[in-house]
Design an enzyme around this catalytic site. Structure first.
Site, PDB file in Angstrom:
ATOM      1  N   GLY A  61       0.866  -1.178   0.000  1.00  0.00           N
ATOM      2  CA  GLY A  61       0.000   0.000   0.000  1.00  0.00           C
ATOM      3  C   GLY A  61       0.892   1.213   0.000  1.00  0.00           C
ATOM      4  N   SER A 112       3.243   3.233   2.490  1.00  0.00           N
ATOM      5  CA  SER A 112       3.806   3.048   3.834  1.00  0.00           C
ATOM      6  C   SER A 112       3.600   4.267   4.733  1.00  0.00           C
ATOM      7  CB  SER A 112       5.289   2.697   3.754  1.00  0.00           C
ATOM      8  OG  SER A 112       6.006   3.713   3.088  1.00  0.00           O
ATOM      9  N   CYS A 119       6.104  -5.357   0.460  1.00  0.00           N
ATOM     10  CA  CYS A 119       6.281  -4.037  -0.141  1.00  0.00           C
ATOM     11  C   CYS A 119       6.215  -2.927   0.920  1.00  0.00           C
ATOM     12  CB  CYS A 119       5.289  -3.858  -1.290  1.00  0.00           C
ATOM     13  SG  CYS A 119       5.786  -2.565  -2.418  1.00  0.00           S
ATOM     14  N   ARG A 126      12.930   3.082  -0.112  1.00  0.00           N
ATOM     15  CA  ARG A 126      11.620   3.095  -0.763  1.00  0.00           C
ATOM     16  C   ARG A 126      11.769   3.411  -2.252  1.00  0.00           C
ATOM     17  NH1 ARG A 126       8.185   7.447   2.022  1.00  0.00           N
ATOM     18  NH2 ARG A 126       6.559   6.501   0.732  1.00  0.00           N
ATOM     19  N   ARG A 137       6.304   0.053  -7.489  1.00  0.00           N
ATOM     20  CA  ARG A 137       6.947   1.106  -6.674  1.00  0.00           C
ATOM     21  C   ARG A 137       7.609   0.475  -5.443  1.00  0.00           C
ATOM     22  NH1 ARG A 137       4.646   5.405  -4.457  1.00  0.00           N
ATOM     23  NH2 ARG A 137       2.705   4.340  -4.065  1.00  0.00           N
ATOM     24  N   HIS A 191       4.953  -8.481  -4.470  1.00  0.00           N
ATOM     25  CA  HIS A 191       3.571  -8.737  -4.038  1.00  0.00           C
ATOM     26  C   HIS A 191       3.098 -10.148  -4.375  1.00  0.00           C
ATOM     27  CE1 HIS A 191       2.386  -4.523  -3.150  1.00  0.00           C
ATOM     28  NE2 HIS A 191       3.258  -4.222  -4.102  1.00  0.00           N
ATOM     29  N   GLU A 211       0.727 -11.603  -3.147  1.00  0.00           N
ATOM     30  CA  GLU A 211      -0.738 -11.598  -3.062  1.00  0.00           C
ATOM     31  C   GLU A 211      -1.388 -11.191  -4.382  1.00  0.00           C
ATOM     32  OE1 GLU A 211       1.315  -9.474  -1.808  1.00  0.00           O
ATOM     33  OE2 GLU A 211       0.523  -7.428  -1.831  1.00  0.00           O
TER      34      GLU A 211
HETATM   35  N1  GLN Z   1       6.137   2.912  -2.677  1.00  0.00           N
HETATM   36  C1  GLN Z   1       5.250   2.559  -1.613  1.00  0.00           C
HETATM   37  C2  GLN Z   1       5.723   3.143  -0.297  1.00  0.00           C
HETATM   38  O1  GLN Z   1       6.754   3.720  -0.214  1.00  0.00           O
HETATM   39  C3  GLN Z   1       5.103   1.047  -1.481  1.00  0.00           C
HETATM   40  C4  GLN Z   1       4.424   0.511  -2.694  1.00  0.00           C
HETATM   41  C5  GLN Z   1       3.700  -0.765  -2.496  1.00  0.00           C
HETATM   42  O2  GLN Z   1       3.433  -1.225  -1.376  1.00  0.00           O
HETATM   43  N2  GLN Z   1       3.299  -1.336  -3.604  1.00  0.00           N
HETATM   44  O3  GLN Z   1       5.040   3.008   0.653  1.00  0.00           O
END
Ligand code: GLN
Length: 196
Positions: free
Chosen positions: A50, A52, A82, A109, A139, A175, A177
């Site tokens: 998600g 963070s 992630c 990140r 990401r 991921h 999931e």
């Molecule tokens: N780039 C997001 C972050 O820094 C993480 C991305 C993800 O969970 N798919 O929180």
């Protein structure tokens, strides 16, 4: 018959429903966790992908920071995917968010660039059966350093560390999931049952 193993999913923000769907095929009880009472009912916890910074803020709004830290410190398995990997880190290259500092890792990140640079690739993942795992990176972060006690489970071909385990803690930059492949969820269920 109720299953004796329950896996909690931190359901504040992010793709917790996708985790839930994959876990249900593994015959475990899945509980969405939004408060410390729910956390007390589960054997392990997944922190999903998600954003963070948002998840960290909500962890604090819902007074879950200390309960999650204590949950992990008493030995209950916690898996971050992630954004979850970012939150489990010991420290971040960036100043935000404030991680839970549970793993002996330094994490960066958005290590592969922006949303448009999302990719998927086949990886070896130590401890799962039947060969390569199709890993989806969105990401995504990576582990800059895996320090004392941290075992590397998966790397990209260029050596970038993308999955680590430290005792009861597991972190993946990608991921699982978002695939139909439940092997890493199965791995975490085995951690939850204490068999690996
Ligand atoms: N780039 C997001 C972050 O820094 C993480 C991305 C993800 O969970 N798919 O929180």
């Amino acid at each position: 018959m109720p299953s004796e193993t329950s896996v909690g999913i931190l359901a504040l923000q992010g793709d917790f429903l996708e985790h839930s769907k994959l876990l249900k095929v593994l015959n475990v009880e899945v509980i969405e966790v939004r408060n410390s009472q729910q956390l007390a009912e589960v054997d392990s916890l997944i922190i999903p992908g998600g954003e963070s910074t948002t998840i960290a803020k909500l962890i604090d709004v819902y007074n879950l920071r200390q309960p999650i830290i204590e949950f992990a410190q008493k030995g209950s398995p916690v898996w971050g995917t992630c954004a979850g990997m970012i939150l489990l880190a010991g420290s971040l290259v960036e100043t935000e968010p404030s991680p839970l500092k549970l793993m002996n890792t330094v994490v960066q990140r958005n290590a592969f660039g922006r949303q448009v640079n999302s990719f998927s690739t086949e990886l070896e993942f130590e401890g799962i059966r039947d060969g390569l795992f199709e890993a989806i990176f969105i990401r995504a972060p990576h582990v800059v350093s895996a320090n004392n006690g941290v075992k590397i489970l998966s790397k990209l071909i260029d050596g970038t560390i993308v999955a680590v385990r430290e005792n009861n803690l597991l972190a993946t930059a990608f991921h699982p999931e978002l695939t139909r492949d439940a092997r890493i969820h199965e791995y975490f269920v085995q951690m939850t049952k204490g068999t690996i």
